[in-house]
Structure formats: structure tokens, C-alpha cells
Design a protein around this motif. Structure first.
Motif, PDB file in Angstrom:
ATOM      1  N   THR A 182       1.670  14.323   5.286  1.00  0.00           N
ATOM      2  CA  THR A 182       0.830  13.658   4.291  1.00  0.00           C
ATOM      3  C   THR A 182      -0.641  14.031   4.448  1.00  0.00           C
ATOM      4  OG1 THR A 182       2.360  11.785   4.087  1.00  0.00           O
ATOM      5  CG2 THR A 182       0.089  11.435   3.371  1.00  0.00           C
ATOM      6  N   SER A 193      -4.213  -2.113   0.784  1.00  0.00           N
ATOM      7  CA  SER A 193      -4.110  -1.645   2.168  1.00  0.00           C
ATOM      8  C   SER A 193      -4.697  -2.661   3.139  1.00  0.00           C
ATOM      9  CB  SER A 193      -4.813  -0.297   2.328  1.00  0.00           C
ATOM     10  OG  SER A 193      -4.175   0.702   1.555  1.00  0.00           O
ATOM     11  N   ASP A 215      -5.336   2.737  -4.314  1.00  0.00           N
ATOM     12  CA  ASP A 215      -5.453   2.078  -3.007  1.00  0.00           C
ATOM     13  C   ASP A 215      -6.074   0.690  -3.172  1.00  0.00           C
ATOM     14  OD1 ASP A 215      -5.381   1.628  -0.307  1.00  0.00           O
ATOM     15  OD2 ASP A 215      -7.073   2.932   0.182  1.00  0.00           O
ATOM     16  N   CYS A 227      -2.392   8.462  -2.096  1.00  0.00           N
ATOM     17  CA  CYS A 227      -2.340   8.697  -0.655  1.00  0.00           C
ATOM     18  C   CYS A 227      -3.680   8.639   0.065  1.00  0.00           C
ATOM     19  CB  CYS A 227      -1.700  10.059  -0.372  1.00  0.00           C
ATOM     20  SG  CYS A 227      -0.023  10.228  -1.003  1.00  0.00           S
ATOM     21  N   ILE A 281      -3.065  15.625   1.576  1.00  0.00           N
ATOM     22  CA  ILE A 281      -4.270  14.952   1.073  1.00  0.00           C
ATOM     23  C   ILE A 281      -5.442  15.932   1.071  1.00  0.00           C
ATOM     24  CG2 ILE A 281      -5.982  13.152   1.528  1.00  0.00           C
ATOM     25  CD1 ILE A 281      -3.718  11.445   2.678  1.00  0.00           C
ATOM     26  N   TYR A 334      -7.551   7.438   1.208  1.00  0.00           N
ATOM     27  CA  TYR A 334      -8.329   6.219   1.432  1.00  0.00           C
ATOM     28  C   TYR A 334      -9.253   5.965   0.247  1.00  0.00           C
ATOM     29  CZ  TYR A 334     -11.751   3.094   3.644  1.00  0.00           C
ATOM     30  OH  TYR A 334     -12.595   2.053   3.929  1.00  0.00           O
ATOM     31  N   SER A 376       0.816  -1.208   0.000  1.00  0.00           N
ATOM     32  CA  SER A 376       0.000   0.000   0.000  1.00  0.00           C
ATOM     33  C   SER A 376       0.852   1.262   0.000  1.00  0.00           C
ATOM     34  CB  SER A 376      -0.917  -0.003   1.224  1.00  0.00           C
ATOM     35  OG  SER A 376      -1.569   1.242   1.363  1.00  0.00           O
ATOM     36  N   ARG A 429      -0.521   4.107   0.148  1.00  0.00           N
ATOM     37  CA  ARG A 429      -1.213   4.955   1.127  1.00  0.00           C
ATOM     38  C   ARG A 429      -0.713   4.697   2.539  1.00  0.00           C
ATOM     39  NH1 ARG A 429      -5.618   3.981   4.418  1.00  0.00           N
ATOM     40  NH2 ARG A 429      -6.424   2.215   3.229  1.00  0.00           N
ATOM     41  N   HIS A 488      -3.652  12.308  -4.658  1.00  0.00           N
ATOM     42  CA  HIS A 488      -4.853  11.767  -4.006  1.00  0.00           C
ATOM     43  C   HIS A 488      -5.001  10.288  -4.313  1.00  0.00           C
ATOM     44  CE1 HIS A 488      -9.191  11.014  -3.406  1.00  0.00           C
ATOM     45  NE2 HIS A 488      -9.117  11.965  -2.493  1.00  0.00           N
TER      46      HIS A 488
END
Length: 341
Positions: free
Chosen positions: A202, A251, A248, A241, A206, A243, A191, A193, A238
Motif C-alpha cells: 500500500t 481514522s 479519510d 489510502c 500511495i 493520510y 477507515s 486508509r 489516494h
């Protein structure tokens, strides 16, 4: 994922000259990495590792060819066969991105497979102004070239780090040429992120990226502090990083349903997950064994390979990486039916 700790993976083929050329001057964007050269080829077996030739390592003999209209769209191929393993690197990666590529190219040639290392618009420092969608389009152009110009009989995709996201995105696209994919190998699917969340600043970046996107400025560049290694757009920051950003996919805090939503379509393709159990880009709080188990399950039962003590790029376990990859290629790359016949 960048193996450096930063705020973050058609024309007729032309043989590379045996004399010194501009190609021999291409260097890795990371300090301390070897110069890429096409002047010589290693001669040792894959099981023993590549022997230095003339006291020099990391040299491959092959063909440099152009597969698309952009100047960056070139690829380097070792071996002259009709089945290819395509290596897709992570952030800042380019040619000879990992230590196992040289011994892998030798092992593949022994099995009559070529290794293809493409440069994409996202290669080296281009990742910040590119996207998974752009990478997917260019990967499709490469496979189309191999089918139409090289009479390819099928490919295996090998992704390293953020290159794993490229493969997952490409296979979801259902592009015509994706039918030529015999199998997919995800090496270090970790991940971005979760790693970037361990870096200072960070969260604020974001928020800034989200605000810029909401204002219709997603393709505008973020401040330099967002990523000191490369210019990066609000969208790509974005994506990497945030969610459930587009990047993504791996994760540890995603639910099983979320993982299936993002990875479930990979069940239609033979897959292998090669996970480094000492990956320095996986935060200490993450249970690596549980994570790789969940990733493989979400992909419909992908083959799991855990490499004990392996680092992110497997530079300390190159031969183990080659053995795992070759076992998969020899097993899953055979008995393939031409989807266009």
C-alpha cells in the motif's frame, strides 16, 4: 470499505414484472451472495426476521425506476410512501448489499416508510473510477427525483461502510435537496486508509498515486496490483489510502480538530452512528470504544449505538441493526417541517 479482503461501500417509475426478467438476473458482485429478485415479498414481521418464501430468502417486491440520465442511475424502491430511507452502500456494493436490508424494508413498511436502494456510478466495480463528489451529485439527483416525482416529504440517509463518507460529503455540499434530509445513519463508519495500510504494497502505491497526481494524471488508472477487484484511478486510490485523503474521515489517528473539521457540519442534522464492536476492517490496535466516542463528539453529539460482536456488515446481528435503525427513524424522522413551505 469492501466486506471482502481486497486491496481496499428521470422517467416515470415502472413496476417490476411478476414474471422472470433481466432484473432477476442481477447478482451481487461478491461470490456467495444471493440473487436479487423482485418476484416475491417476505411476509414476516421485522422483529422475527424475514421468513423464506418458497424456500428462498433475500427477495423483495417493489419498483425499479430511473432517477438520472446515466444508464446505471436506477433505484429499487420497496413500499409506496412519501417518506424514504435511502441506503448507500460501500465499495463493491449494489442491491441487497447487507443482510439487514430485507427485514429493514419490512419494518419500514410497517411504519409507512419506503426503502430506496440506488445504484450509483460507483456501485459494484465502479468505485475506482468515481469519487465522493460524483456520488454526492447523483445522490442529489435521486432526492430531487423523489421530491418532484414521488412527492417525497423527506428522507433519512443510511450509509454502510464507505457509503458513510458519501453522506458526510453530501451534507457538506449544501445542495438544495439536502434540506430534505431528516436524519443520517452511519453504519460501520470505519477507515479505509487504516485497513488498507495493513495490506502489503500500500505505501508504495500511495507514493505512485501521489506522483501521478502531481504529474496531472490523477484520472489515469493505477497498476492492476493497486486493487485487484476493480480499475482504480490515482485520485481515488489516494483518496482512499492517503493520510487526509478525501475519503479519510474516520481514522483513529486523526486529531479531534481534524475530526471536527471533517465531521463537524453533521451537527446540523440528527445523526446516529452504528458501530460494530467486532468489525473485521478495524485494525486490532484501534480502541473501538474510544473511536466511536470521538466520532460522535466530532459530529456534535451524534447518537451512539455499539453492537457487541457485530461484524462489518452486521450479517451476524441483522435484527439488532434493524431495531437500532428503526428506533432512530421513528424518533428523528417525525415532526419534520417542509423546508420549501
Amino acid at each position: 470499505m469492501n466486506p471482502n479482503p481486497v486491496a481496499s461501500a428521470s422517467s416515470t417509475p415502472t413496476s417490476v414484472s411478476s414474471s422472470s426478467s433481466w432484473f432477476s438476473g442481477l447478482v451481487r458482485m461478491r461470490s456467495g451472495k444471493p440473487t436479487v429478485s423482485a418476484n416475491n415479498t417476505s411476509s414476516s414481521s421485522a422483529g422475527e426476521g424475514p421468513a423464506p418464501l418458497g424456500g428462498r430468502r433475500n427477495q423483495l417486491h417493489g419498483v425499479l425506476f430511473k432517477y438520472g440520465p446515466k444508464s446505471v442511475q436506477v433505484a429499487f424502491k420497496t413500499g409506496d410512501f412519501r417518506q424514504q430511507v435511502i441506503f448507500i452502500g460501500g465499495l463493491t456494493d449494489g442491491l441487497l448489499a447487507t443482510e439487514y436490508l430485507e427485514p429493514l424494508s419490512i419494518a419500514l413498511e410497517n411504519e409507512k416508510w419506503s426503502l430506496v436502494q440506488p445504484l450509483l456510478s460507483s456501485s459494484y466495480i465502479g468505485y475506482g473510477t468515481s469519487s465522493l463528489k460524483q456520488d454526492s451529485l447523483e445522490l442529489d439527483q435521486l432526492i430531487s427525483y423523489l421530491i418532484n416525482k414521488e412527492n417525497s416529504e423527506g428522507v433519512v440517509l443510511l450509509g454502510h461502510s464507505t457509503g458513510c463518507q458519501d453522506i458526510v460529503h453530501y451534507m457538506r455540499s449544501n445542495s438544495a435537496c439536502s434540506r430534505a434530509v431528516r436524519g443520517a445513519i452511519l453504519q460501520a463508519p470505519v477507515s479505509d486508509r487504516e485497513y488498507r495500510a495493513t495490506l502489503p504494497g500500500t505505501a508504495a502505491m500511495i507514493d505512485l498515486a501521489s506522483s501521478m497526481i502531481n504529474d496531472g494524471r490523477g484520472m489515469d488508472l493505477m497498476p492492476r496490483d493497486a486493487d485487484p477487484e476493480a480499475p482504480i484511478t490515482a485520485y481515488r486510490y489516494h483518496s482512499l489510502c492517503a493520510y487526509m485523503g478525501d475519503d479519510d474521515m474516520f481514522s483513529s489517528d486523526l486529531t479531534d480538530d481534524q475530526l471536527r473539521l471533517r465531521l463537524g457540519h453533521m451537527s446540523n442534522t440528527p445523526c446516529q452512528v452504528v458501530f460494530s464492536m467486532a468489525d473485521e476492517y478495524v485494525p486490532d490496535y484501534v480502541d473501538k470504544k474510544a473511536l466511536v466516542e470521538r466520532l460522535c463528539k466530532a459530529m456534535g453529539g451524534a447518537e451512539k449505538v455499539e453492537i457487541e460482536y457485530g461484524n462489518h456488515s452486521l450479517s451476524n446481528r441483522a435484527q439488532e441493526a434493524v431495531r437500532a435503525i428503526m428506533d432512530f427513524v421513528k424518533r428523528e424522522g417525525q415532526d419534520w417541517d417542509d423546508p420549501w413551505s
